[in-house]
Design an enzyme around this catalytic site. Structure first.
Site, PDB file in Angstrom:
ATOM      1  N   CYS A 150      40.982  39.857  36.081  1.00  0.00           N
ATOM      2  CA  CYS A 150      39.971  38.841  35.788  1.00  0.00           C
ATOM      3  C   CYS A 150      39.211  39.205  34.506  1.00  0.00           C
ATOM      4  O   CYS A 150      39.188  40.374  34.089  1.00  0.00           O
ATOM      5  CB  CYS A 150      38.973  38.742  36.938  1.00  0.00           C
ATOM      6  SG  CYS A 150      39.576  37.838  38.378  1.00  0.00           S
TER       7      CYS A 150
ATOM      8  N   GLU B 272      36.148  39.545  34.133  1.00  0.00           N
ATOM      9  CA  GLU B 272      35.074  40.503  34.418  1.00  0.00           C
ATOM     10  C   GLU B 272      35.591  41.941  34.371  1.00  0.00           C
ATOM     11  O   GLU B 272      34.836  42.857  34.014  1.00  0.00           O
ATOM     12  CB  GLU B 272      34.459  40.193  35.787  1.00  0.00           C
ATOM     13  CG  GLU B 272      33.723  38.860  35.849  1.00  0.00           C
ATOM     14  CD  GLU B 272      34.621  37.670  36.167  1.00  0.00           C
ATOM     15  OE1 GLU B 272      35.858  37.791  36.038  1.00  0.00           O
ATOM     16  OE2 GLU B 272      34.095  36.617  36.552  1.00  0.00           O
TER      17      GLU B 272
ATOM     18  N   CYS C 265      34.890  40.132  41.732  1.00  0.00           N
ATOM     19  CA  CYS C 265      34.210  40.407  40.457  1.00  0.00           C
ATOM     20  C   CYS C 265      32.701  40.516  40.623  1.00  0.00           C
ATOM     21  O   CYS C 265      32.046  41.225  39.858  1.00  0.00           O
ATOM     22  CB  CYS C 265      34.588  39.362  39.420  1.00  0.00           C
ATOM     23  SG  CYS C 265      36.295  39.621  38.874  1.00  0.00           S
TER      24      CYS C 265
ATOM     25  N   ASN D  94      40.470  37.062  30.906  1.00  0.00           N
ATOM     26  CA  ASN D  94      41.470  37.390  31.926  1.00  0.00           C
ATOM     27  C   ASN D  94      42.808  37.724  31.273  1.00  0.00           C
ATOM     28  O   ASN D  94      43.157  37.190  30.213  1.00  0.00           O
ATOM     29  CB  ASN D  94      41.605  36.288  32.993  1.00  0.00           C
ATOM     30  CG  ASN D  94      41.864  34.903  32.459  1.00  0.00           C
ATOM     31  OD1 ASN D  94      41.560  34.602  31.311  1.00  0.00           O
ATOM     32  ND2 ASN D  94      42.415  34.043  33.291  1.00  0.00           N
ATOM     33  N   VAL D  95      43.513  38.638  31.900  1.00  0.00           N
ATOM     34  CA  VAL D  95      44.803  39.126  31.387  1.00  0.00           C
ATOM     35  C   VAL D  95      45.771  39.117  32.563  1.00  0.00           C
ATOM     36  O   VAL D  95      45.693  39.980  33.443  1.00  0.00           O
ATOM     37  CB  VAL D  95      44.660  40.549  30.808  1.00  0.00           C
ATOM     38  CG1 VAL D  95      46.009  41.027  30.250  1.00  0.00           C
ATOM     39  CG2 VAL D  95      43.592  40.601  29.715  1.00  0.00           C
ATOM     40  N   GLU D  96      46.645  38.122  32.580  1.00  0.00           N
ATOM     41  CA  GLU D  96      47.548  37.953  33.723  1.00  0.00           C
ATOM     42  C   GLU D  96      48.829  38.766  33.569  1.00  0.00           C
ATOM     43  O   GLU D  96      49.030  39.447  32.548  1.00  0.00           O
ATOM     44  CB  GLU D  96      47.829  36.453  33.900  1.00  0.00           C
ATOM     45  CG  GLU D  96      46.548  35.700  34.230  1.00  0.00           C
ATOM     46  CD  GLU D  96      46.773  34.230  34.516  1.00  0.00           C
ATOM     47  OE1 GLU D  96      47.858  33.692  34.217  1.00  0.00           O
ATOM     48  OE2 GLU D  96      45.830  33.608  35.061  1.00  0.00           O
TER      49      GLU D  96
HETATM   50  N1  THU Z   1      39.568  34.471  37.016  1.00  0.00           N
HETATM   51  C1  THU Z   1      38.714  35.280  36.294  1.00  0.00           C
HETATM   52  O1  THU Z   1      39.086  35.788  35.224  1.00  0.00           O
HETATM   53  N2  THU Z   1      37.485  35.485  36.788  1.00  0.00           N
HETATM   54  C2  THU Z   1      36.984  34.925  37.922  1.00  0.00           C
HETATM   55  O2  THU Z   1      35.881  35.276  38.351  1.00  0.00           O
HETATM   56  C3  THU Z   1      37.747  33.878  38.603  1.00  0.00           C
HETATM   57  C4  THU Z   1      39.203  33.848  38.273  1.00  0.00           C
HETATM   58  C5  THU Z   1      40.932  34.296  36.521  1.00  0.00           C
HETATM   59  C6  THU Z   1      41.971  35.028  37.311  1.00  0.00           C
HETATM   60  C7  THU Z   1      43.214  34.240  36.965  1.00  0.00           C
HETATM   61  O3  THU Z   1      43.762  34.771  35.759  1.00  0.00           O
HETATM   62  C8  THU Z   1      42.723  32.837  36.692  1.00  0.00           C
HETATM   63  O4  THU Z   1      41.297  32.939  36.576  1.00  0.00           O
HETATM   64  C9  THU Z   1      43.032  31.837  37.808  1.00  0.00           C
HETATM   65  O5  THU Z   1      42.601  32.320  39.042  1.00  0.00           O
END
Ligand code: THU
Length: 138
Positions: free
Chosen positions: A61, A63, A97, A50-52
């Protein structure tokens, strides 16, 4: 036995790849790193984290990153998938996702889930996808 059958998938290699991906996550806002890894129908392994973003809703996310990796490294269909959180525990993909993965799934794609192995049809029943668009247009 074909690569897509759950027994022939190297789940521990997938899990290791997901953990390595999770360690690269950029998750300063949620402090919830995620790593995902999948086997492609040609034997490739793809992964993502994940890359916020400071604009929270823009965050990606793991995915999304995995699917970009899939496309950038030659495309193909996903046959097996796993995802982990920062504790290295199995994490279920969020609803968005599941849809994202469905688009690139091989028939019968298998997910490692919190309640055992499940197929794409089990984690996203009666899915909307490219076929519906084709049917509408034909
Ligand atoms: N997140 C994912 O990367 N994949 C998922 O299927 C569930 C949530 C990440 C998004 C966000 O950066 C962090 O988890 C908290 O929600």
């Amino acid at each position: 036995m074909s690569k897509s059958e759950p027994e022939s998938v190297d789940w521990s290699a997938l899990k290791s790849a997901a953990i390595e991906a999770m360690k690269r996550a950029y998750a300063p806002y949620s402090d919830f790193p995620v790593g995902a890894a999948a086997l492609v129908d040609d034997g490739r392994l793809v992964s993502g984290c994940n890359v916020e973003n400071a604009s929270y809703g823009v965050g990606l996310c793991a995915e999304c990153s995995l699917v970009s990796n899939l496309t950038m490294t030659g495309g193909g269909k996903l046959v097996a998938f796993t995802c982990v959180d920062g504790n290295e525990d199995v994490l279920m993909p969020c609803g968005r996702c599941r849809q994202l993965l469905y688009e690139h799934s091989a028939p019968g794609m298998v997910f490692e889930t919190v309640s055992g192995l499940k197929t794409i049809d089990q984690v996203l029943p009666d899915a909307f996808g490219p076929r519906q668009l084709e049917e509408y247009r034909s």
